[in-house]
Design a protein around this motif. Sequence first.
Motif, PDB file in Angstrom:
ATOM      1  N   PHE A 279       0.863  -1.175   0.000  1.00 56.02           N
ATOM      2  CA  PHE A 279       0.000   0.000   0.000  1.00 56.02           C
ATOM      3  C   PHE A 279       0.903   1.230   0.000  1.00 56.02           C
ATOM      4  O   PHE A 279       1.776   1.354   0.857  1.00 56.02           O
ATOM      5  CB  PHE A 279      -0.870  -0.014   1.262  1.00 56.02           C
ATOM      6  N   SER A 280       0.704   2.125  -0.966  1.00 51.90           N
ATOM      7  CA  SER A 280       1.468   3.383  -1.031  1.00 51.90           C
ATOM      8  C   SER A 280       0.474   4.529  -1.104  1.00 51.90           C
ATOM      9  O   SER A 280      -0.468   4.489  -1.903  1.00 51.90           O
ATOM     10  CB  SER A 280       2.362   3.430  -2.265  1.00 51.90           C
ATOM     11  N   GLN A 281       0.697   5.541  -0.283  1.00 54.18           N
ATOM     12  CA  GLN A 281      -0.207   6.695  -0.225  1.00 54.18           C
ATOM     13  C   GLN A 281       0.601   7.983  -0.258  1.00 54.18           C
ATOM     14  O   GLN A 281       1.606   8.110   0.432  1.00 54.18           O
ATOM     15  CB  GLN A 281      -1.022   6.636   1.065  1.00 54.18           C
ATOM     16  N   THR A 282       0.139   8.926  -1.076  1.00 56.14           N
ATOM     17  CA  THR A 282       0.726  10.260  -1.128  1.00 56.14           C
ATOM     18  C   THR A 282      -0.408  11.270  -1.133  1.00 56.14           C
ATOM     19  O   THR A 282      -1.405  11.078  -1.842  1.00 56.14           O
ATOM     20  CB  THR A 282       1.560  10.454  -2.413  1.00 56.14           C
ATOM     21  N   ALA A 283      -0.261  12.316  -0.340  1.00 55.81           N
ATOM     22  CA  ALA A 283      -1.250  13.395  -0.334  1.00 55.81           C
ATOM     23  C   ALA A 283      -0.508  14.721  -0.415  1.00 55.81           C
ATOM     24  O   ALA A 283       0.444  14.960   0.334  1.00 55.81           O
ATOM     25  CB  ALA A 283      -2.100  13.348   0.924  1.00 55.81           C
ATOM     26  N   GLU A 284      -0.942  15.545  -1.348  1.00 57.16           N
ATOM     27  CA  GLU A 284      -0.415  16.903  -1.482  1.00 57.16           C
ATOM     28  C   GLU A 284      -1.478  17.848  -0.954  1.00 57.16           C
ATOM     29  O   GLU A 284      -2.611  17.859  -1.439  1.00 57.16           O
ATOM     30  CB  GLU A 284      -0.112  17.223  -2.934  1.00 57.16           C
ATOM     31  N   VAL A 285      -1.112  18.628   0.045  1.00 58.95           N
ATOM     32  CA  VAL A 285      -2.054  19.517   0.725  1.00 58.95           C
ATOM     33  C   VAL A 285      -1.599  20.957   0.518  1.00 58.95           C
ATOM     34  O   VAL A 285      -0.477  21.315   0.889  1.00 58.95           O
ATOM     35  CB  VAL A 285      -2.103  19.188   2.232  1.00 58.95           C
ATOM     36  N   THR A 286      -2.482  21.773  -0.064  1.00 59.82           N
ATOM     37  CA  THR A 286      -2.157  23.177  -0.315  1.00 59.82           C
ATOM     38  C   THR A 286      -3.289  24.051   0.190  1.00 59.82           C
ATOM     39  O   THR A 286      -4.447  23.860  -0.200  1.00 59.82           O
ATOM     40  CB  THR A 286      -1.956  23.448  -1.821  1.00 59.82           C
ATOM     41  N   ALA A 287      -2.961  24.983   1.059  1.00 58.68           N
ATOM     42  CA  ALA A 287      -3.944  25.927   1.581  1.00 58.68           C
ATOM     43  C   ALA A 287      -3.778  27.271   0.887  1.00 58.68           C
ATOM     44  O   ALA A 287      -2.674  27.645   0.481  1.00 58.68           O
ATOM     45  CB  ALA A 287      -3.773  26.095   3.093  1.00 58.68           C
TER      46      ALA A 287
END
Length: 154
Positions: A125-133
């Motif tokens: 399982f590989s997870q990536t999240a890009e979070v931009t405010a």
Amino acid sequence: MKIFTSEQQFDYSWEHVSAANWQKYPNEVSTHVVAVDVLRREFYPETGILRTERLITCKQPIPKWLSCLTGGDNKSFVREVSTVDRNNKTLTMKSCNMTYNNLLKVYETVVYTPDPSNPLHKTKFSQTAEVTAYANFQRICDKIEDWSVERFVD
């Protein structure tokens, strides 16, 4: 922008994990997910690919300092597009928030593949999240991004 990454190994075959993925909501651990609606599903027999687009409705508390920016509403919508490639044994899910995207954008990618160490019995399982405010002050952006990344860790 903040980036969250995670990798895990499941002691189940890719076939079991990818089948279980379709039954993960609702469940008692992810009570914030209140509805999942299939918007579109297409199967391409020549490639063995199943593509599904879903709308996920979430209801979760947000900090008071953030609720003033959202009007106090704690309901949000996420668009998820998943691709199951049975020939190459990959399940890829890409999601993005549709609610408050003028304040915060979250692009998440999750990939399930047979684990190279034991492809018949384990799944990676590989997870990536890009979070931009987006806000007028960098300090507020940092605080929103930090809060959002912490939601992935929990």
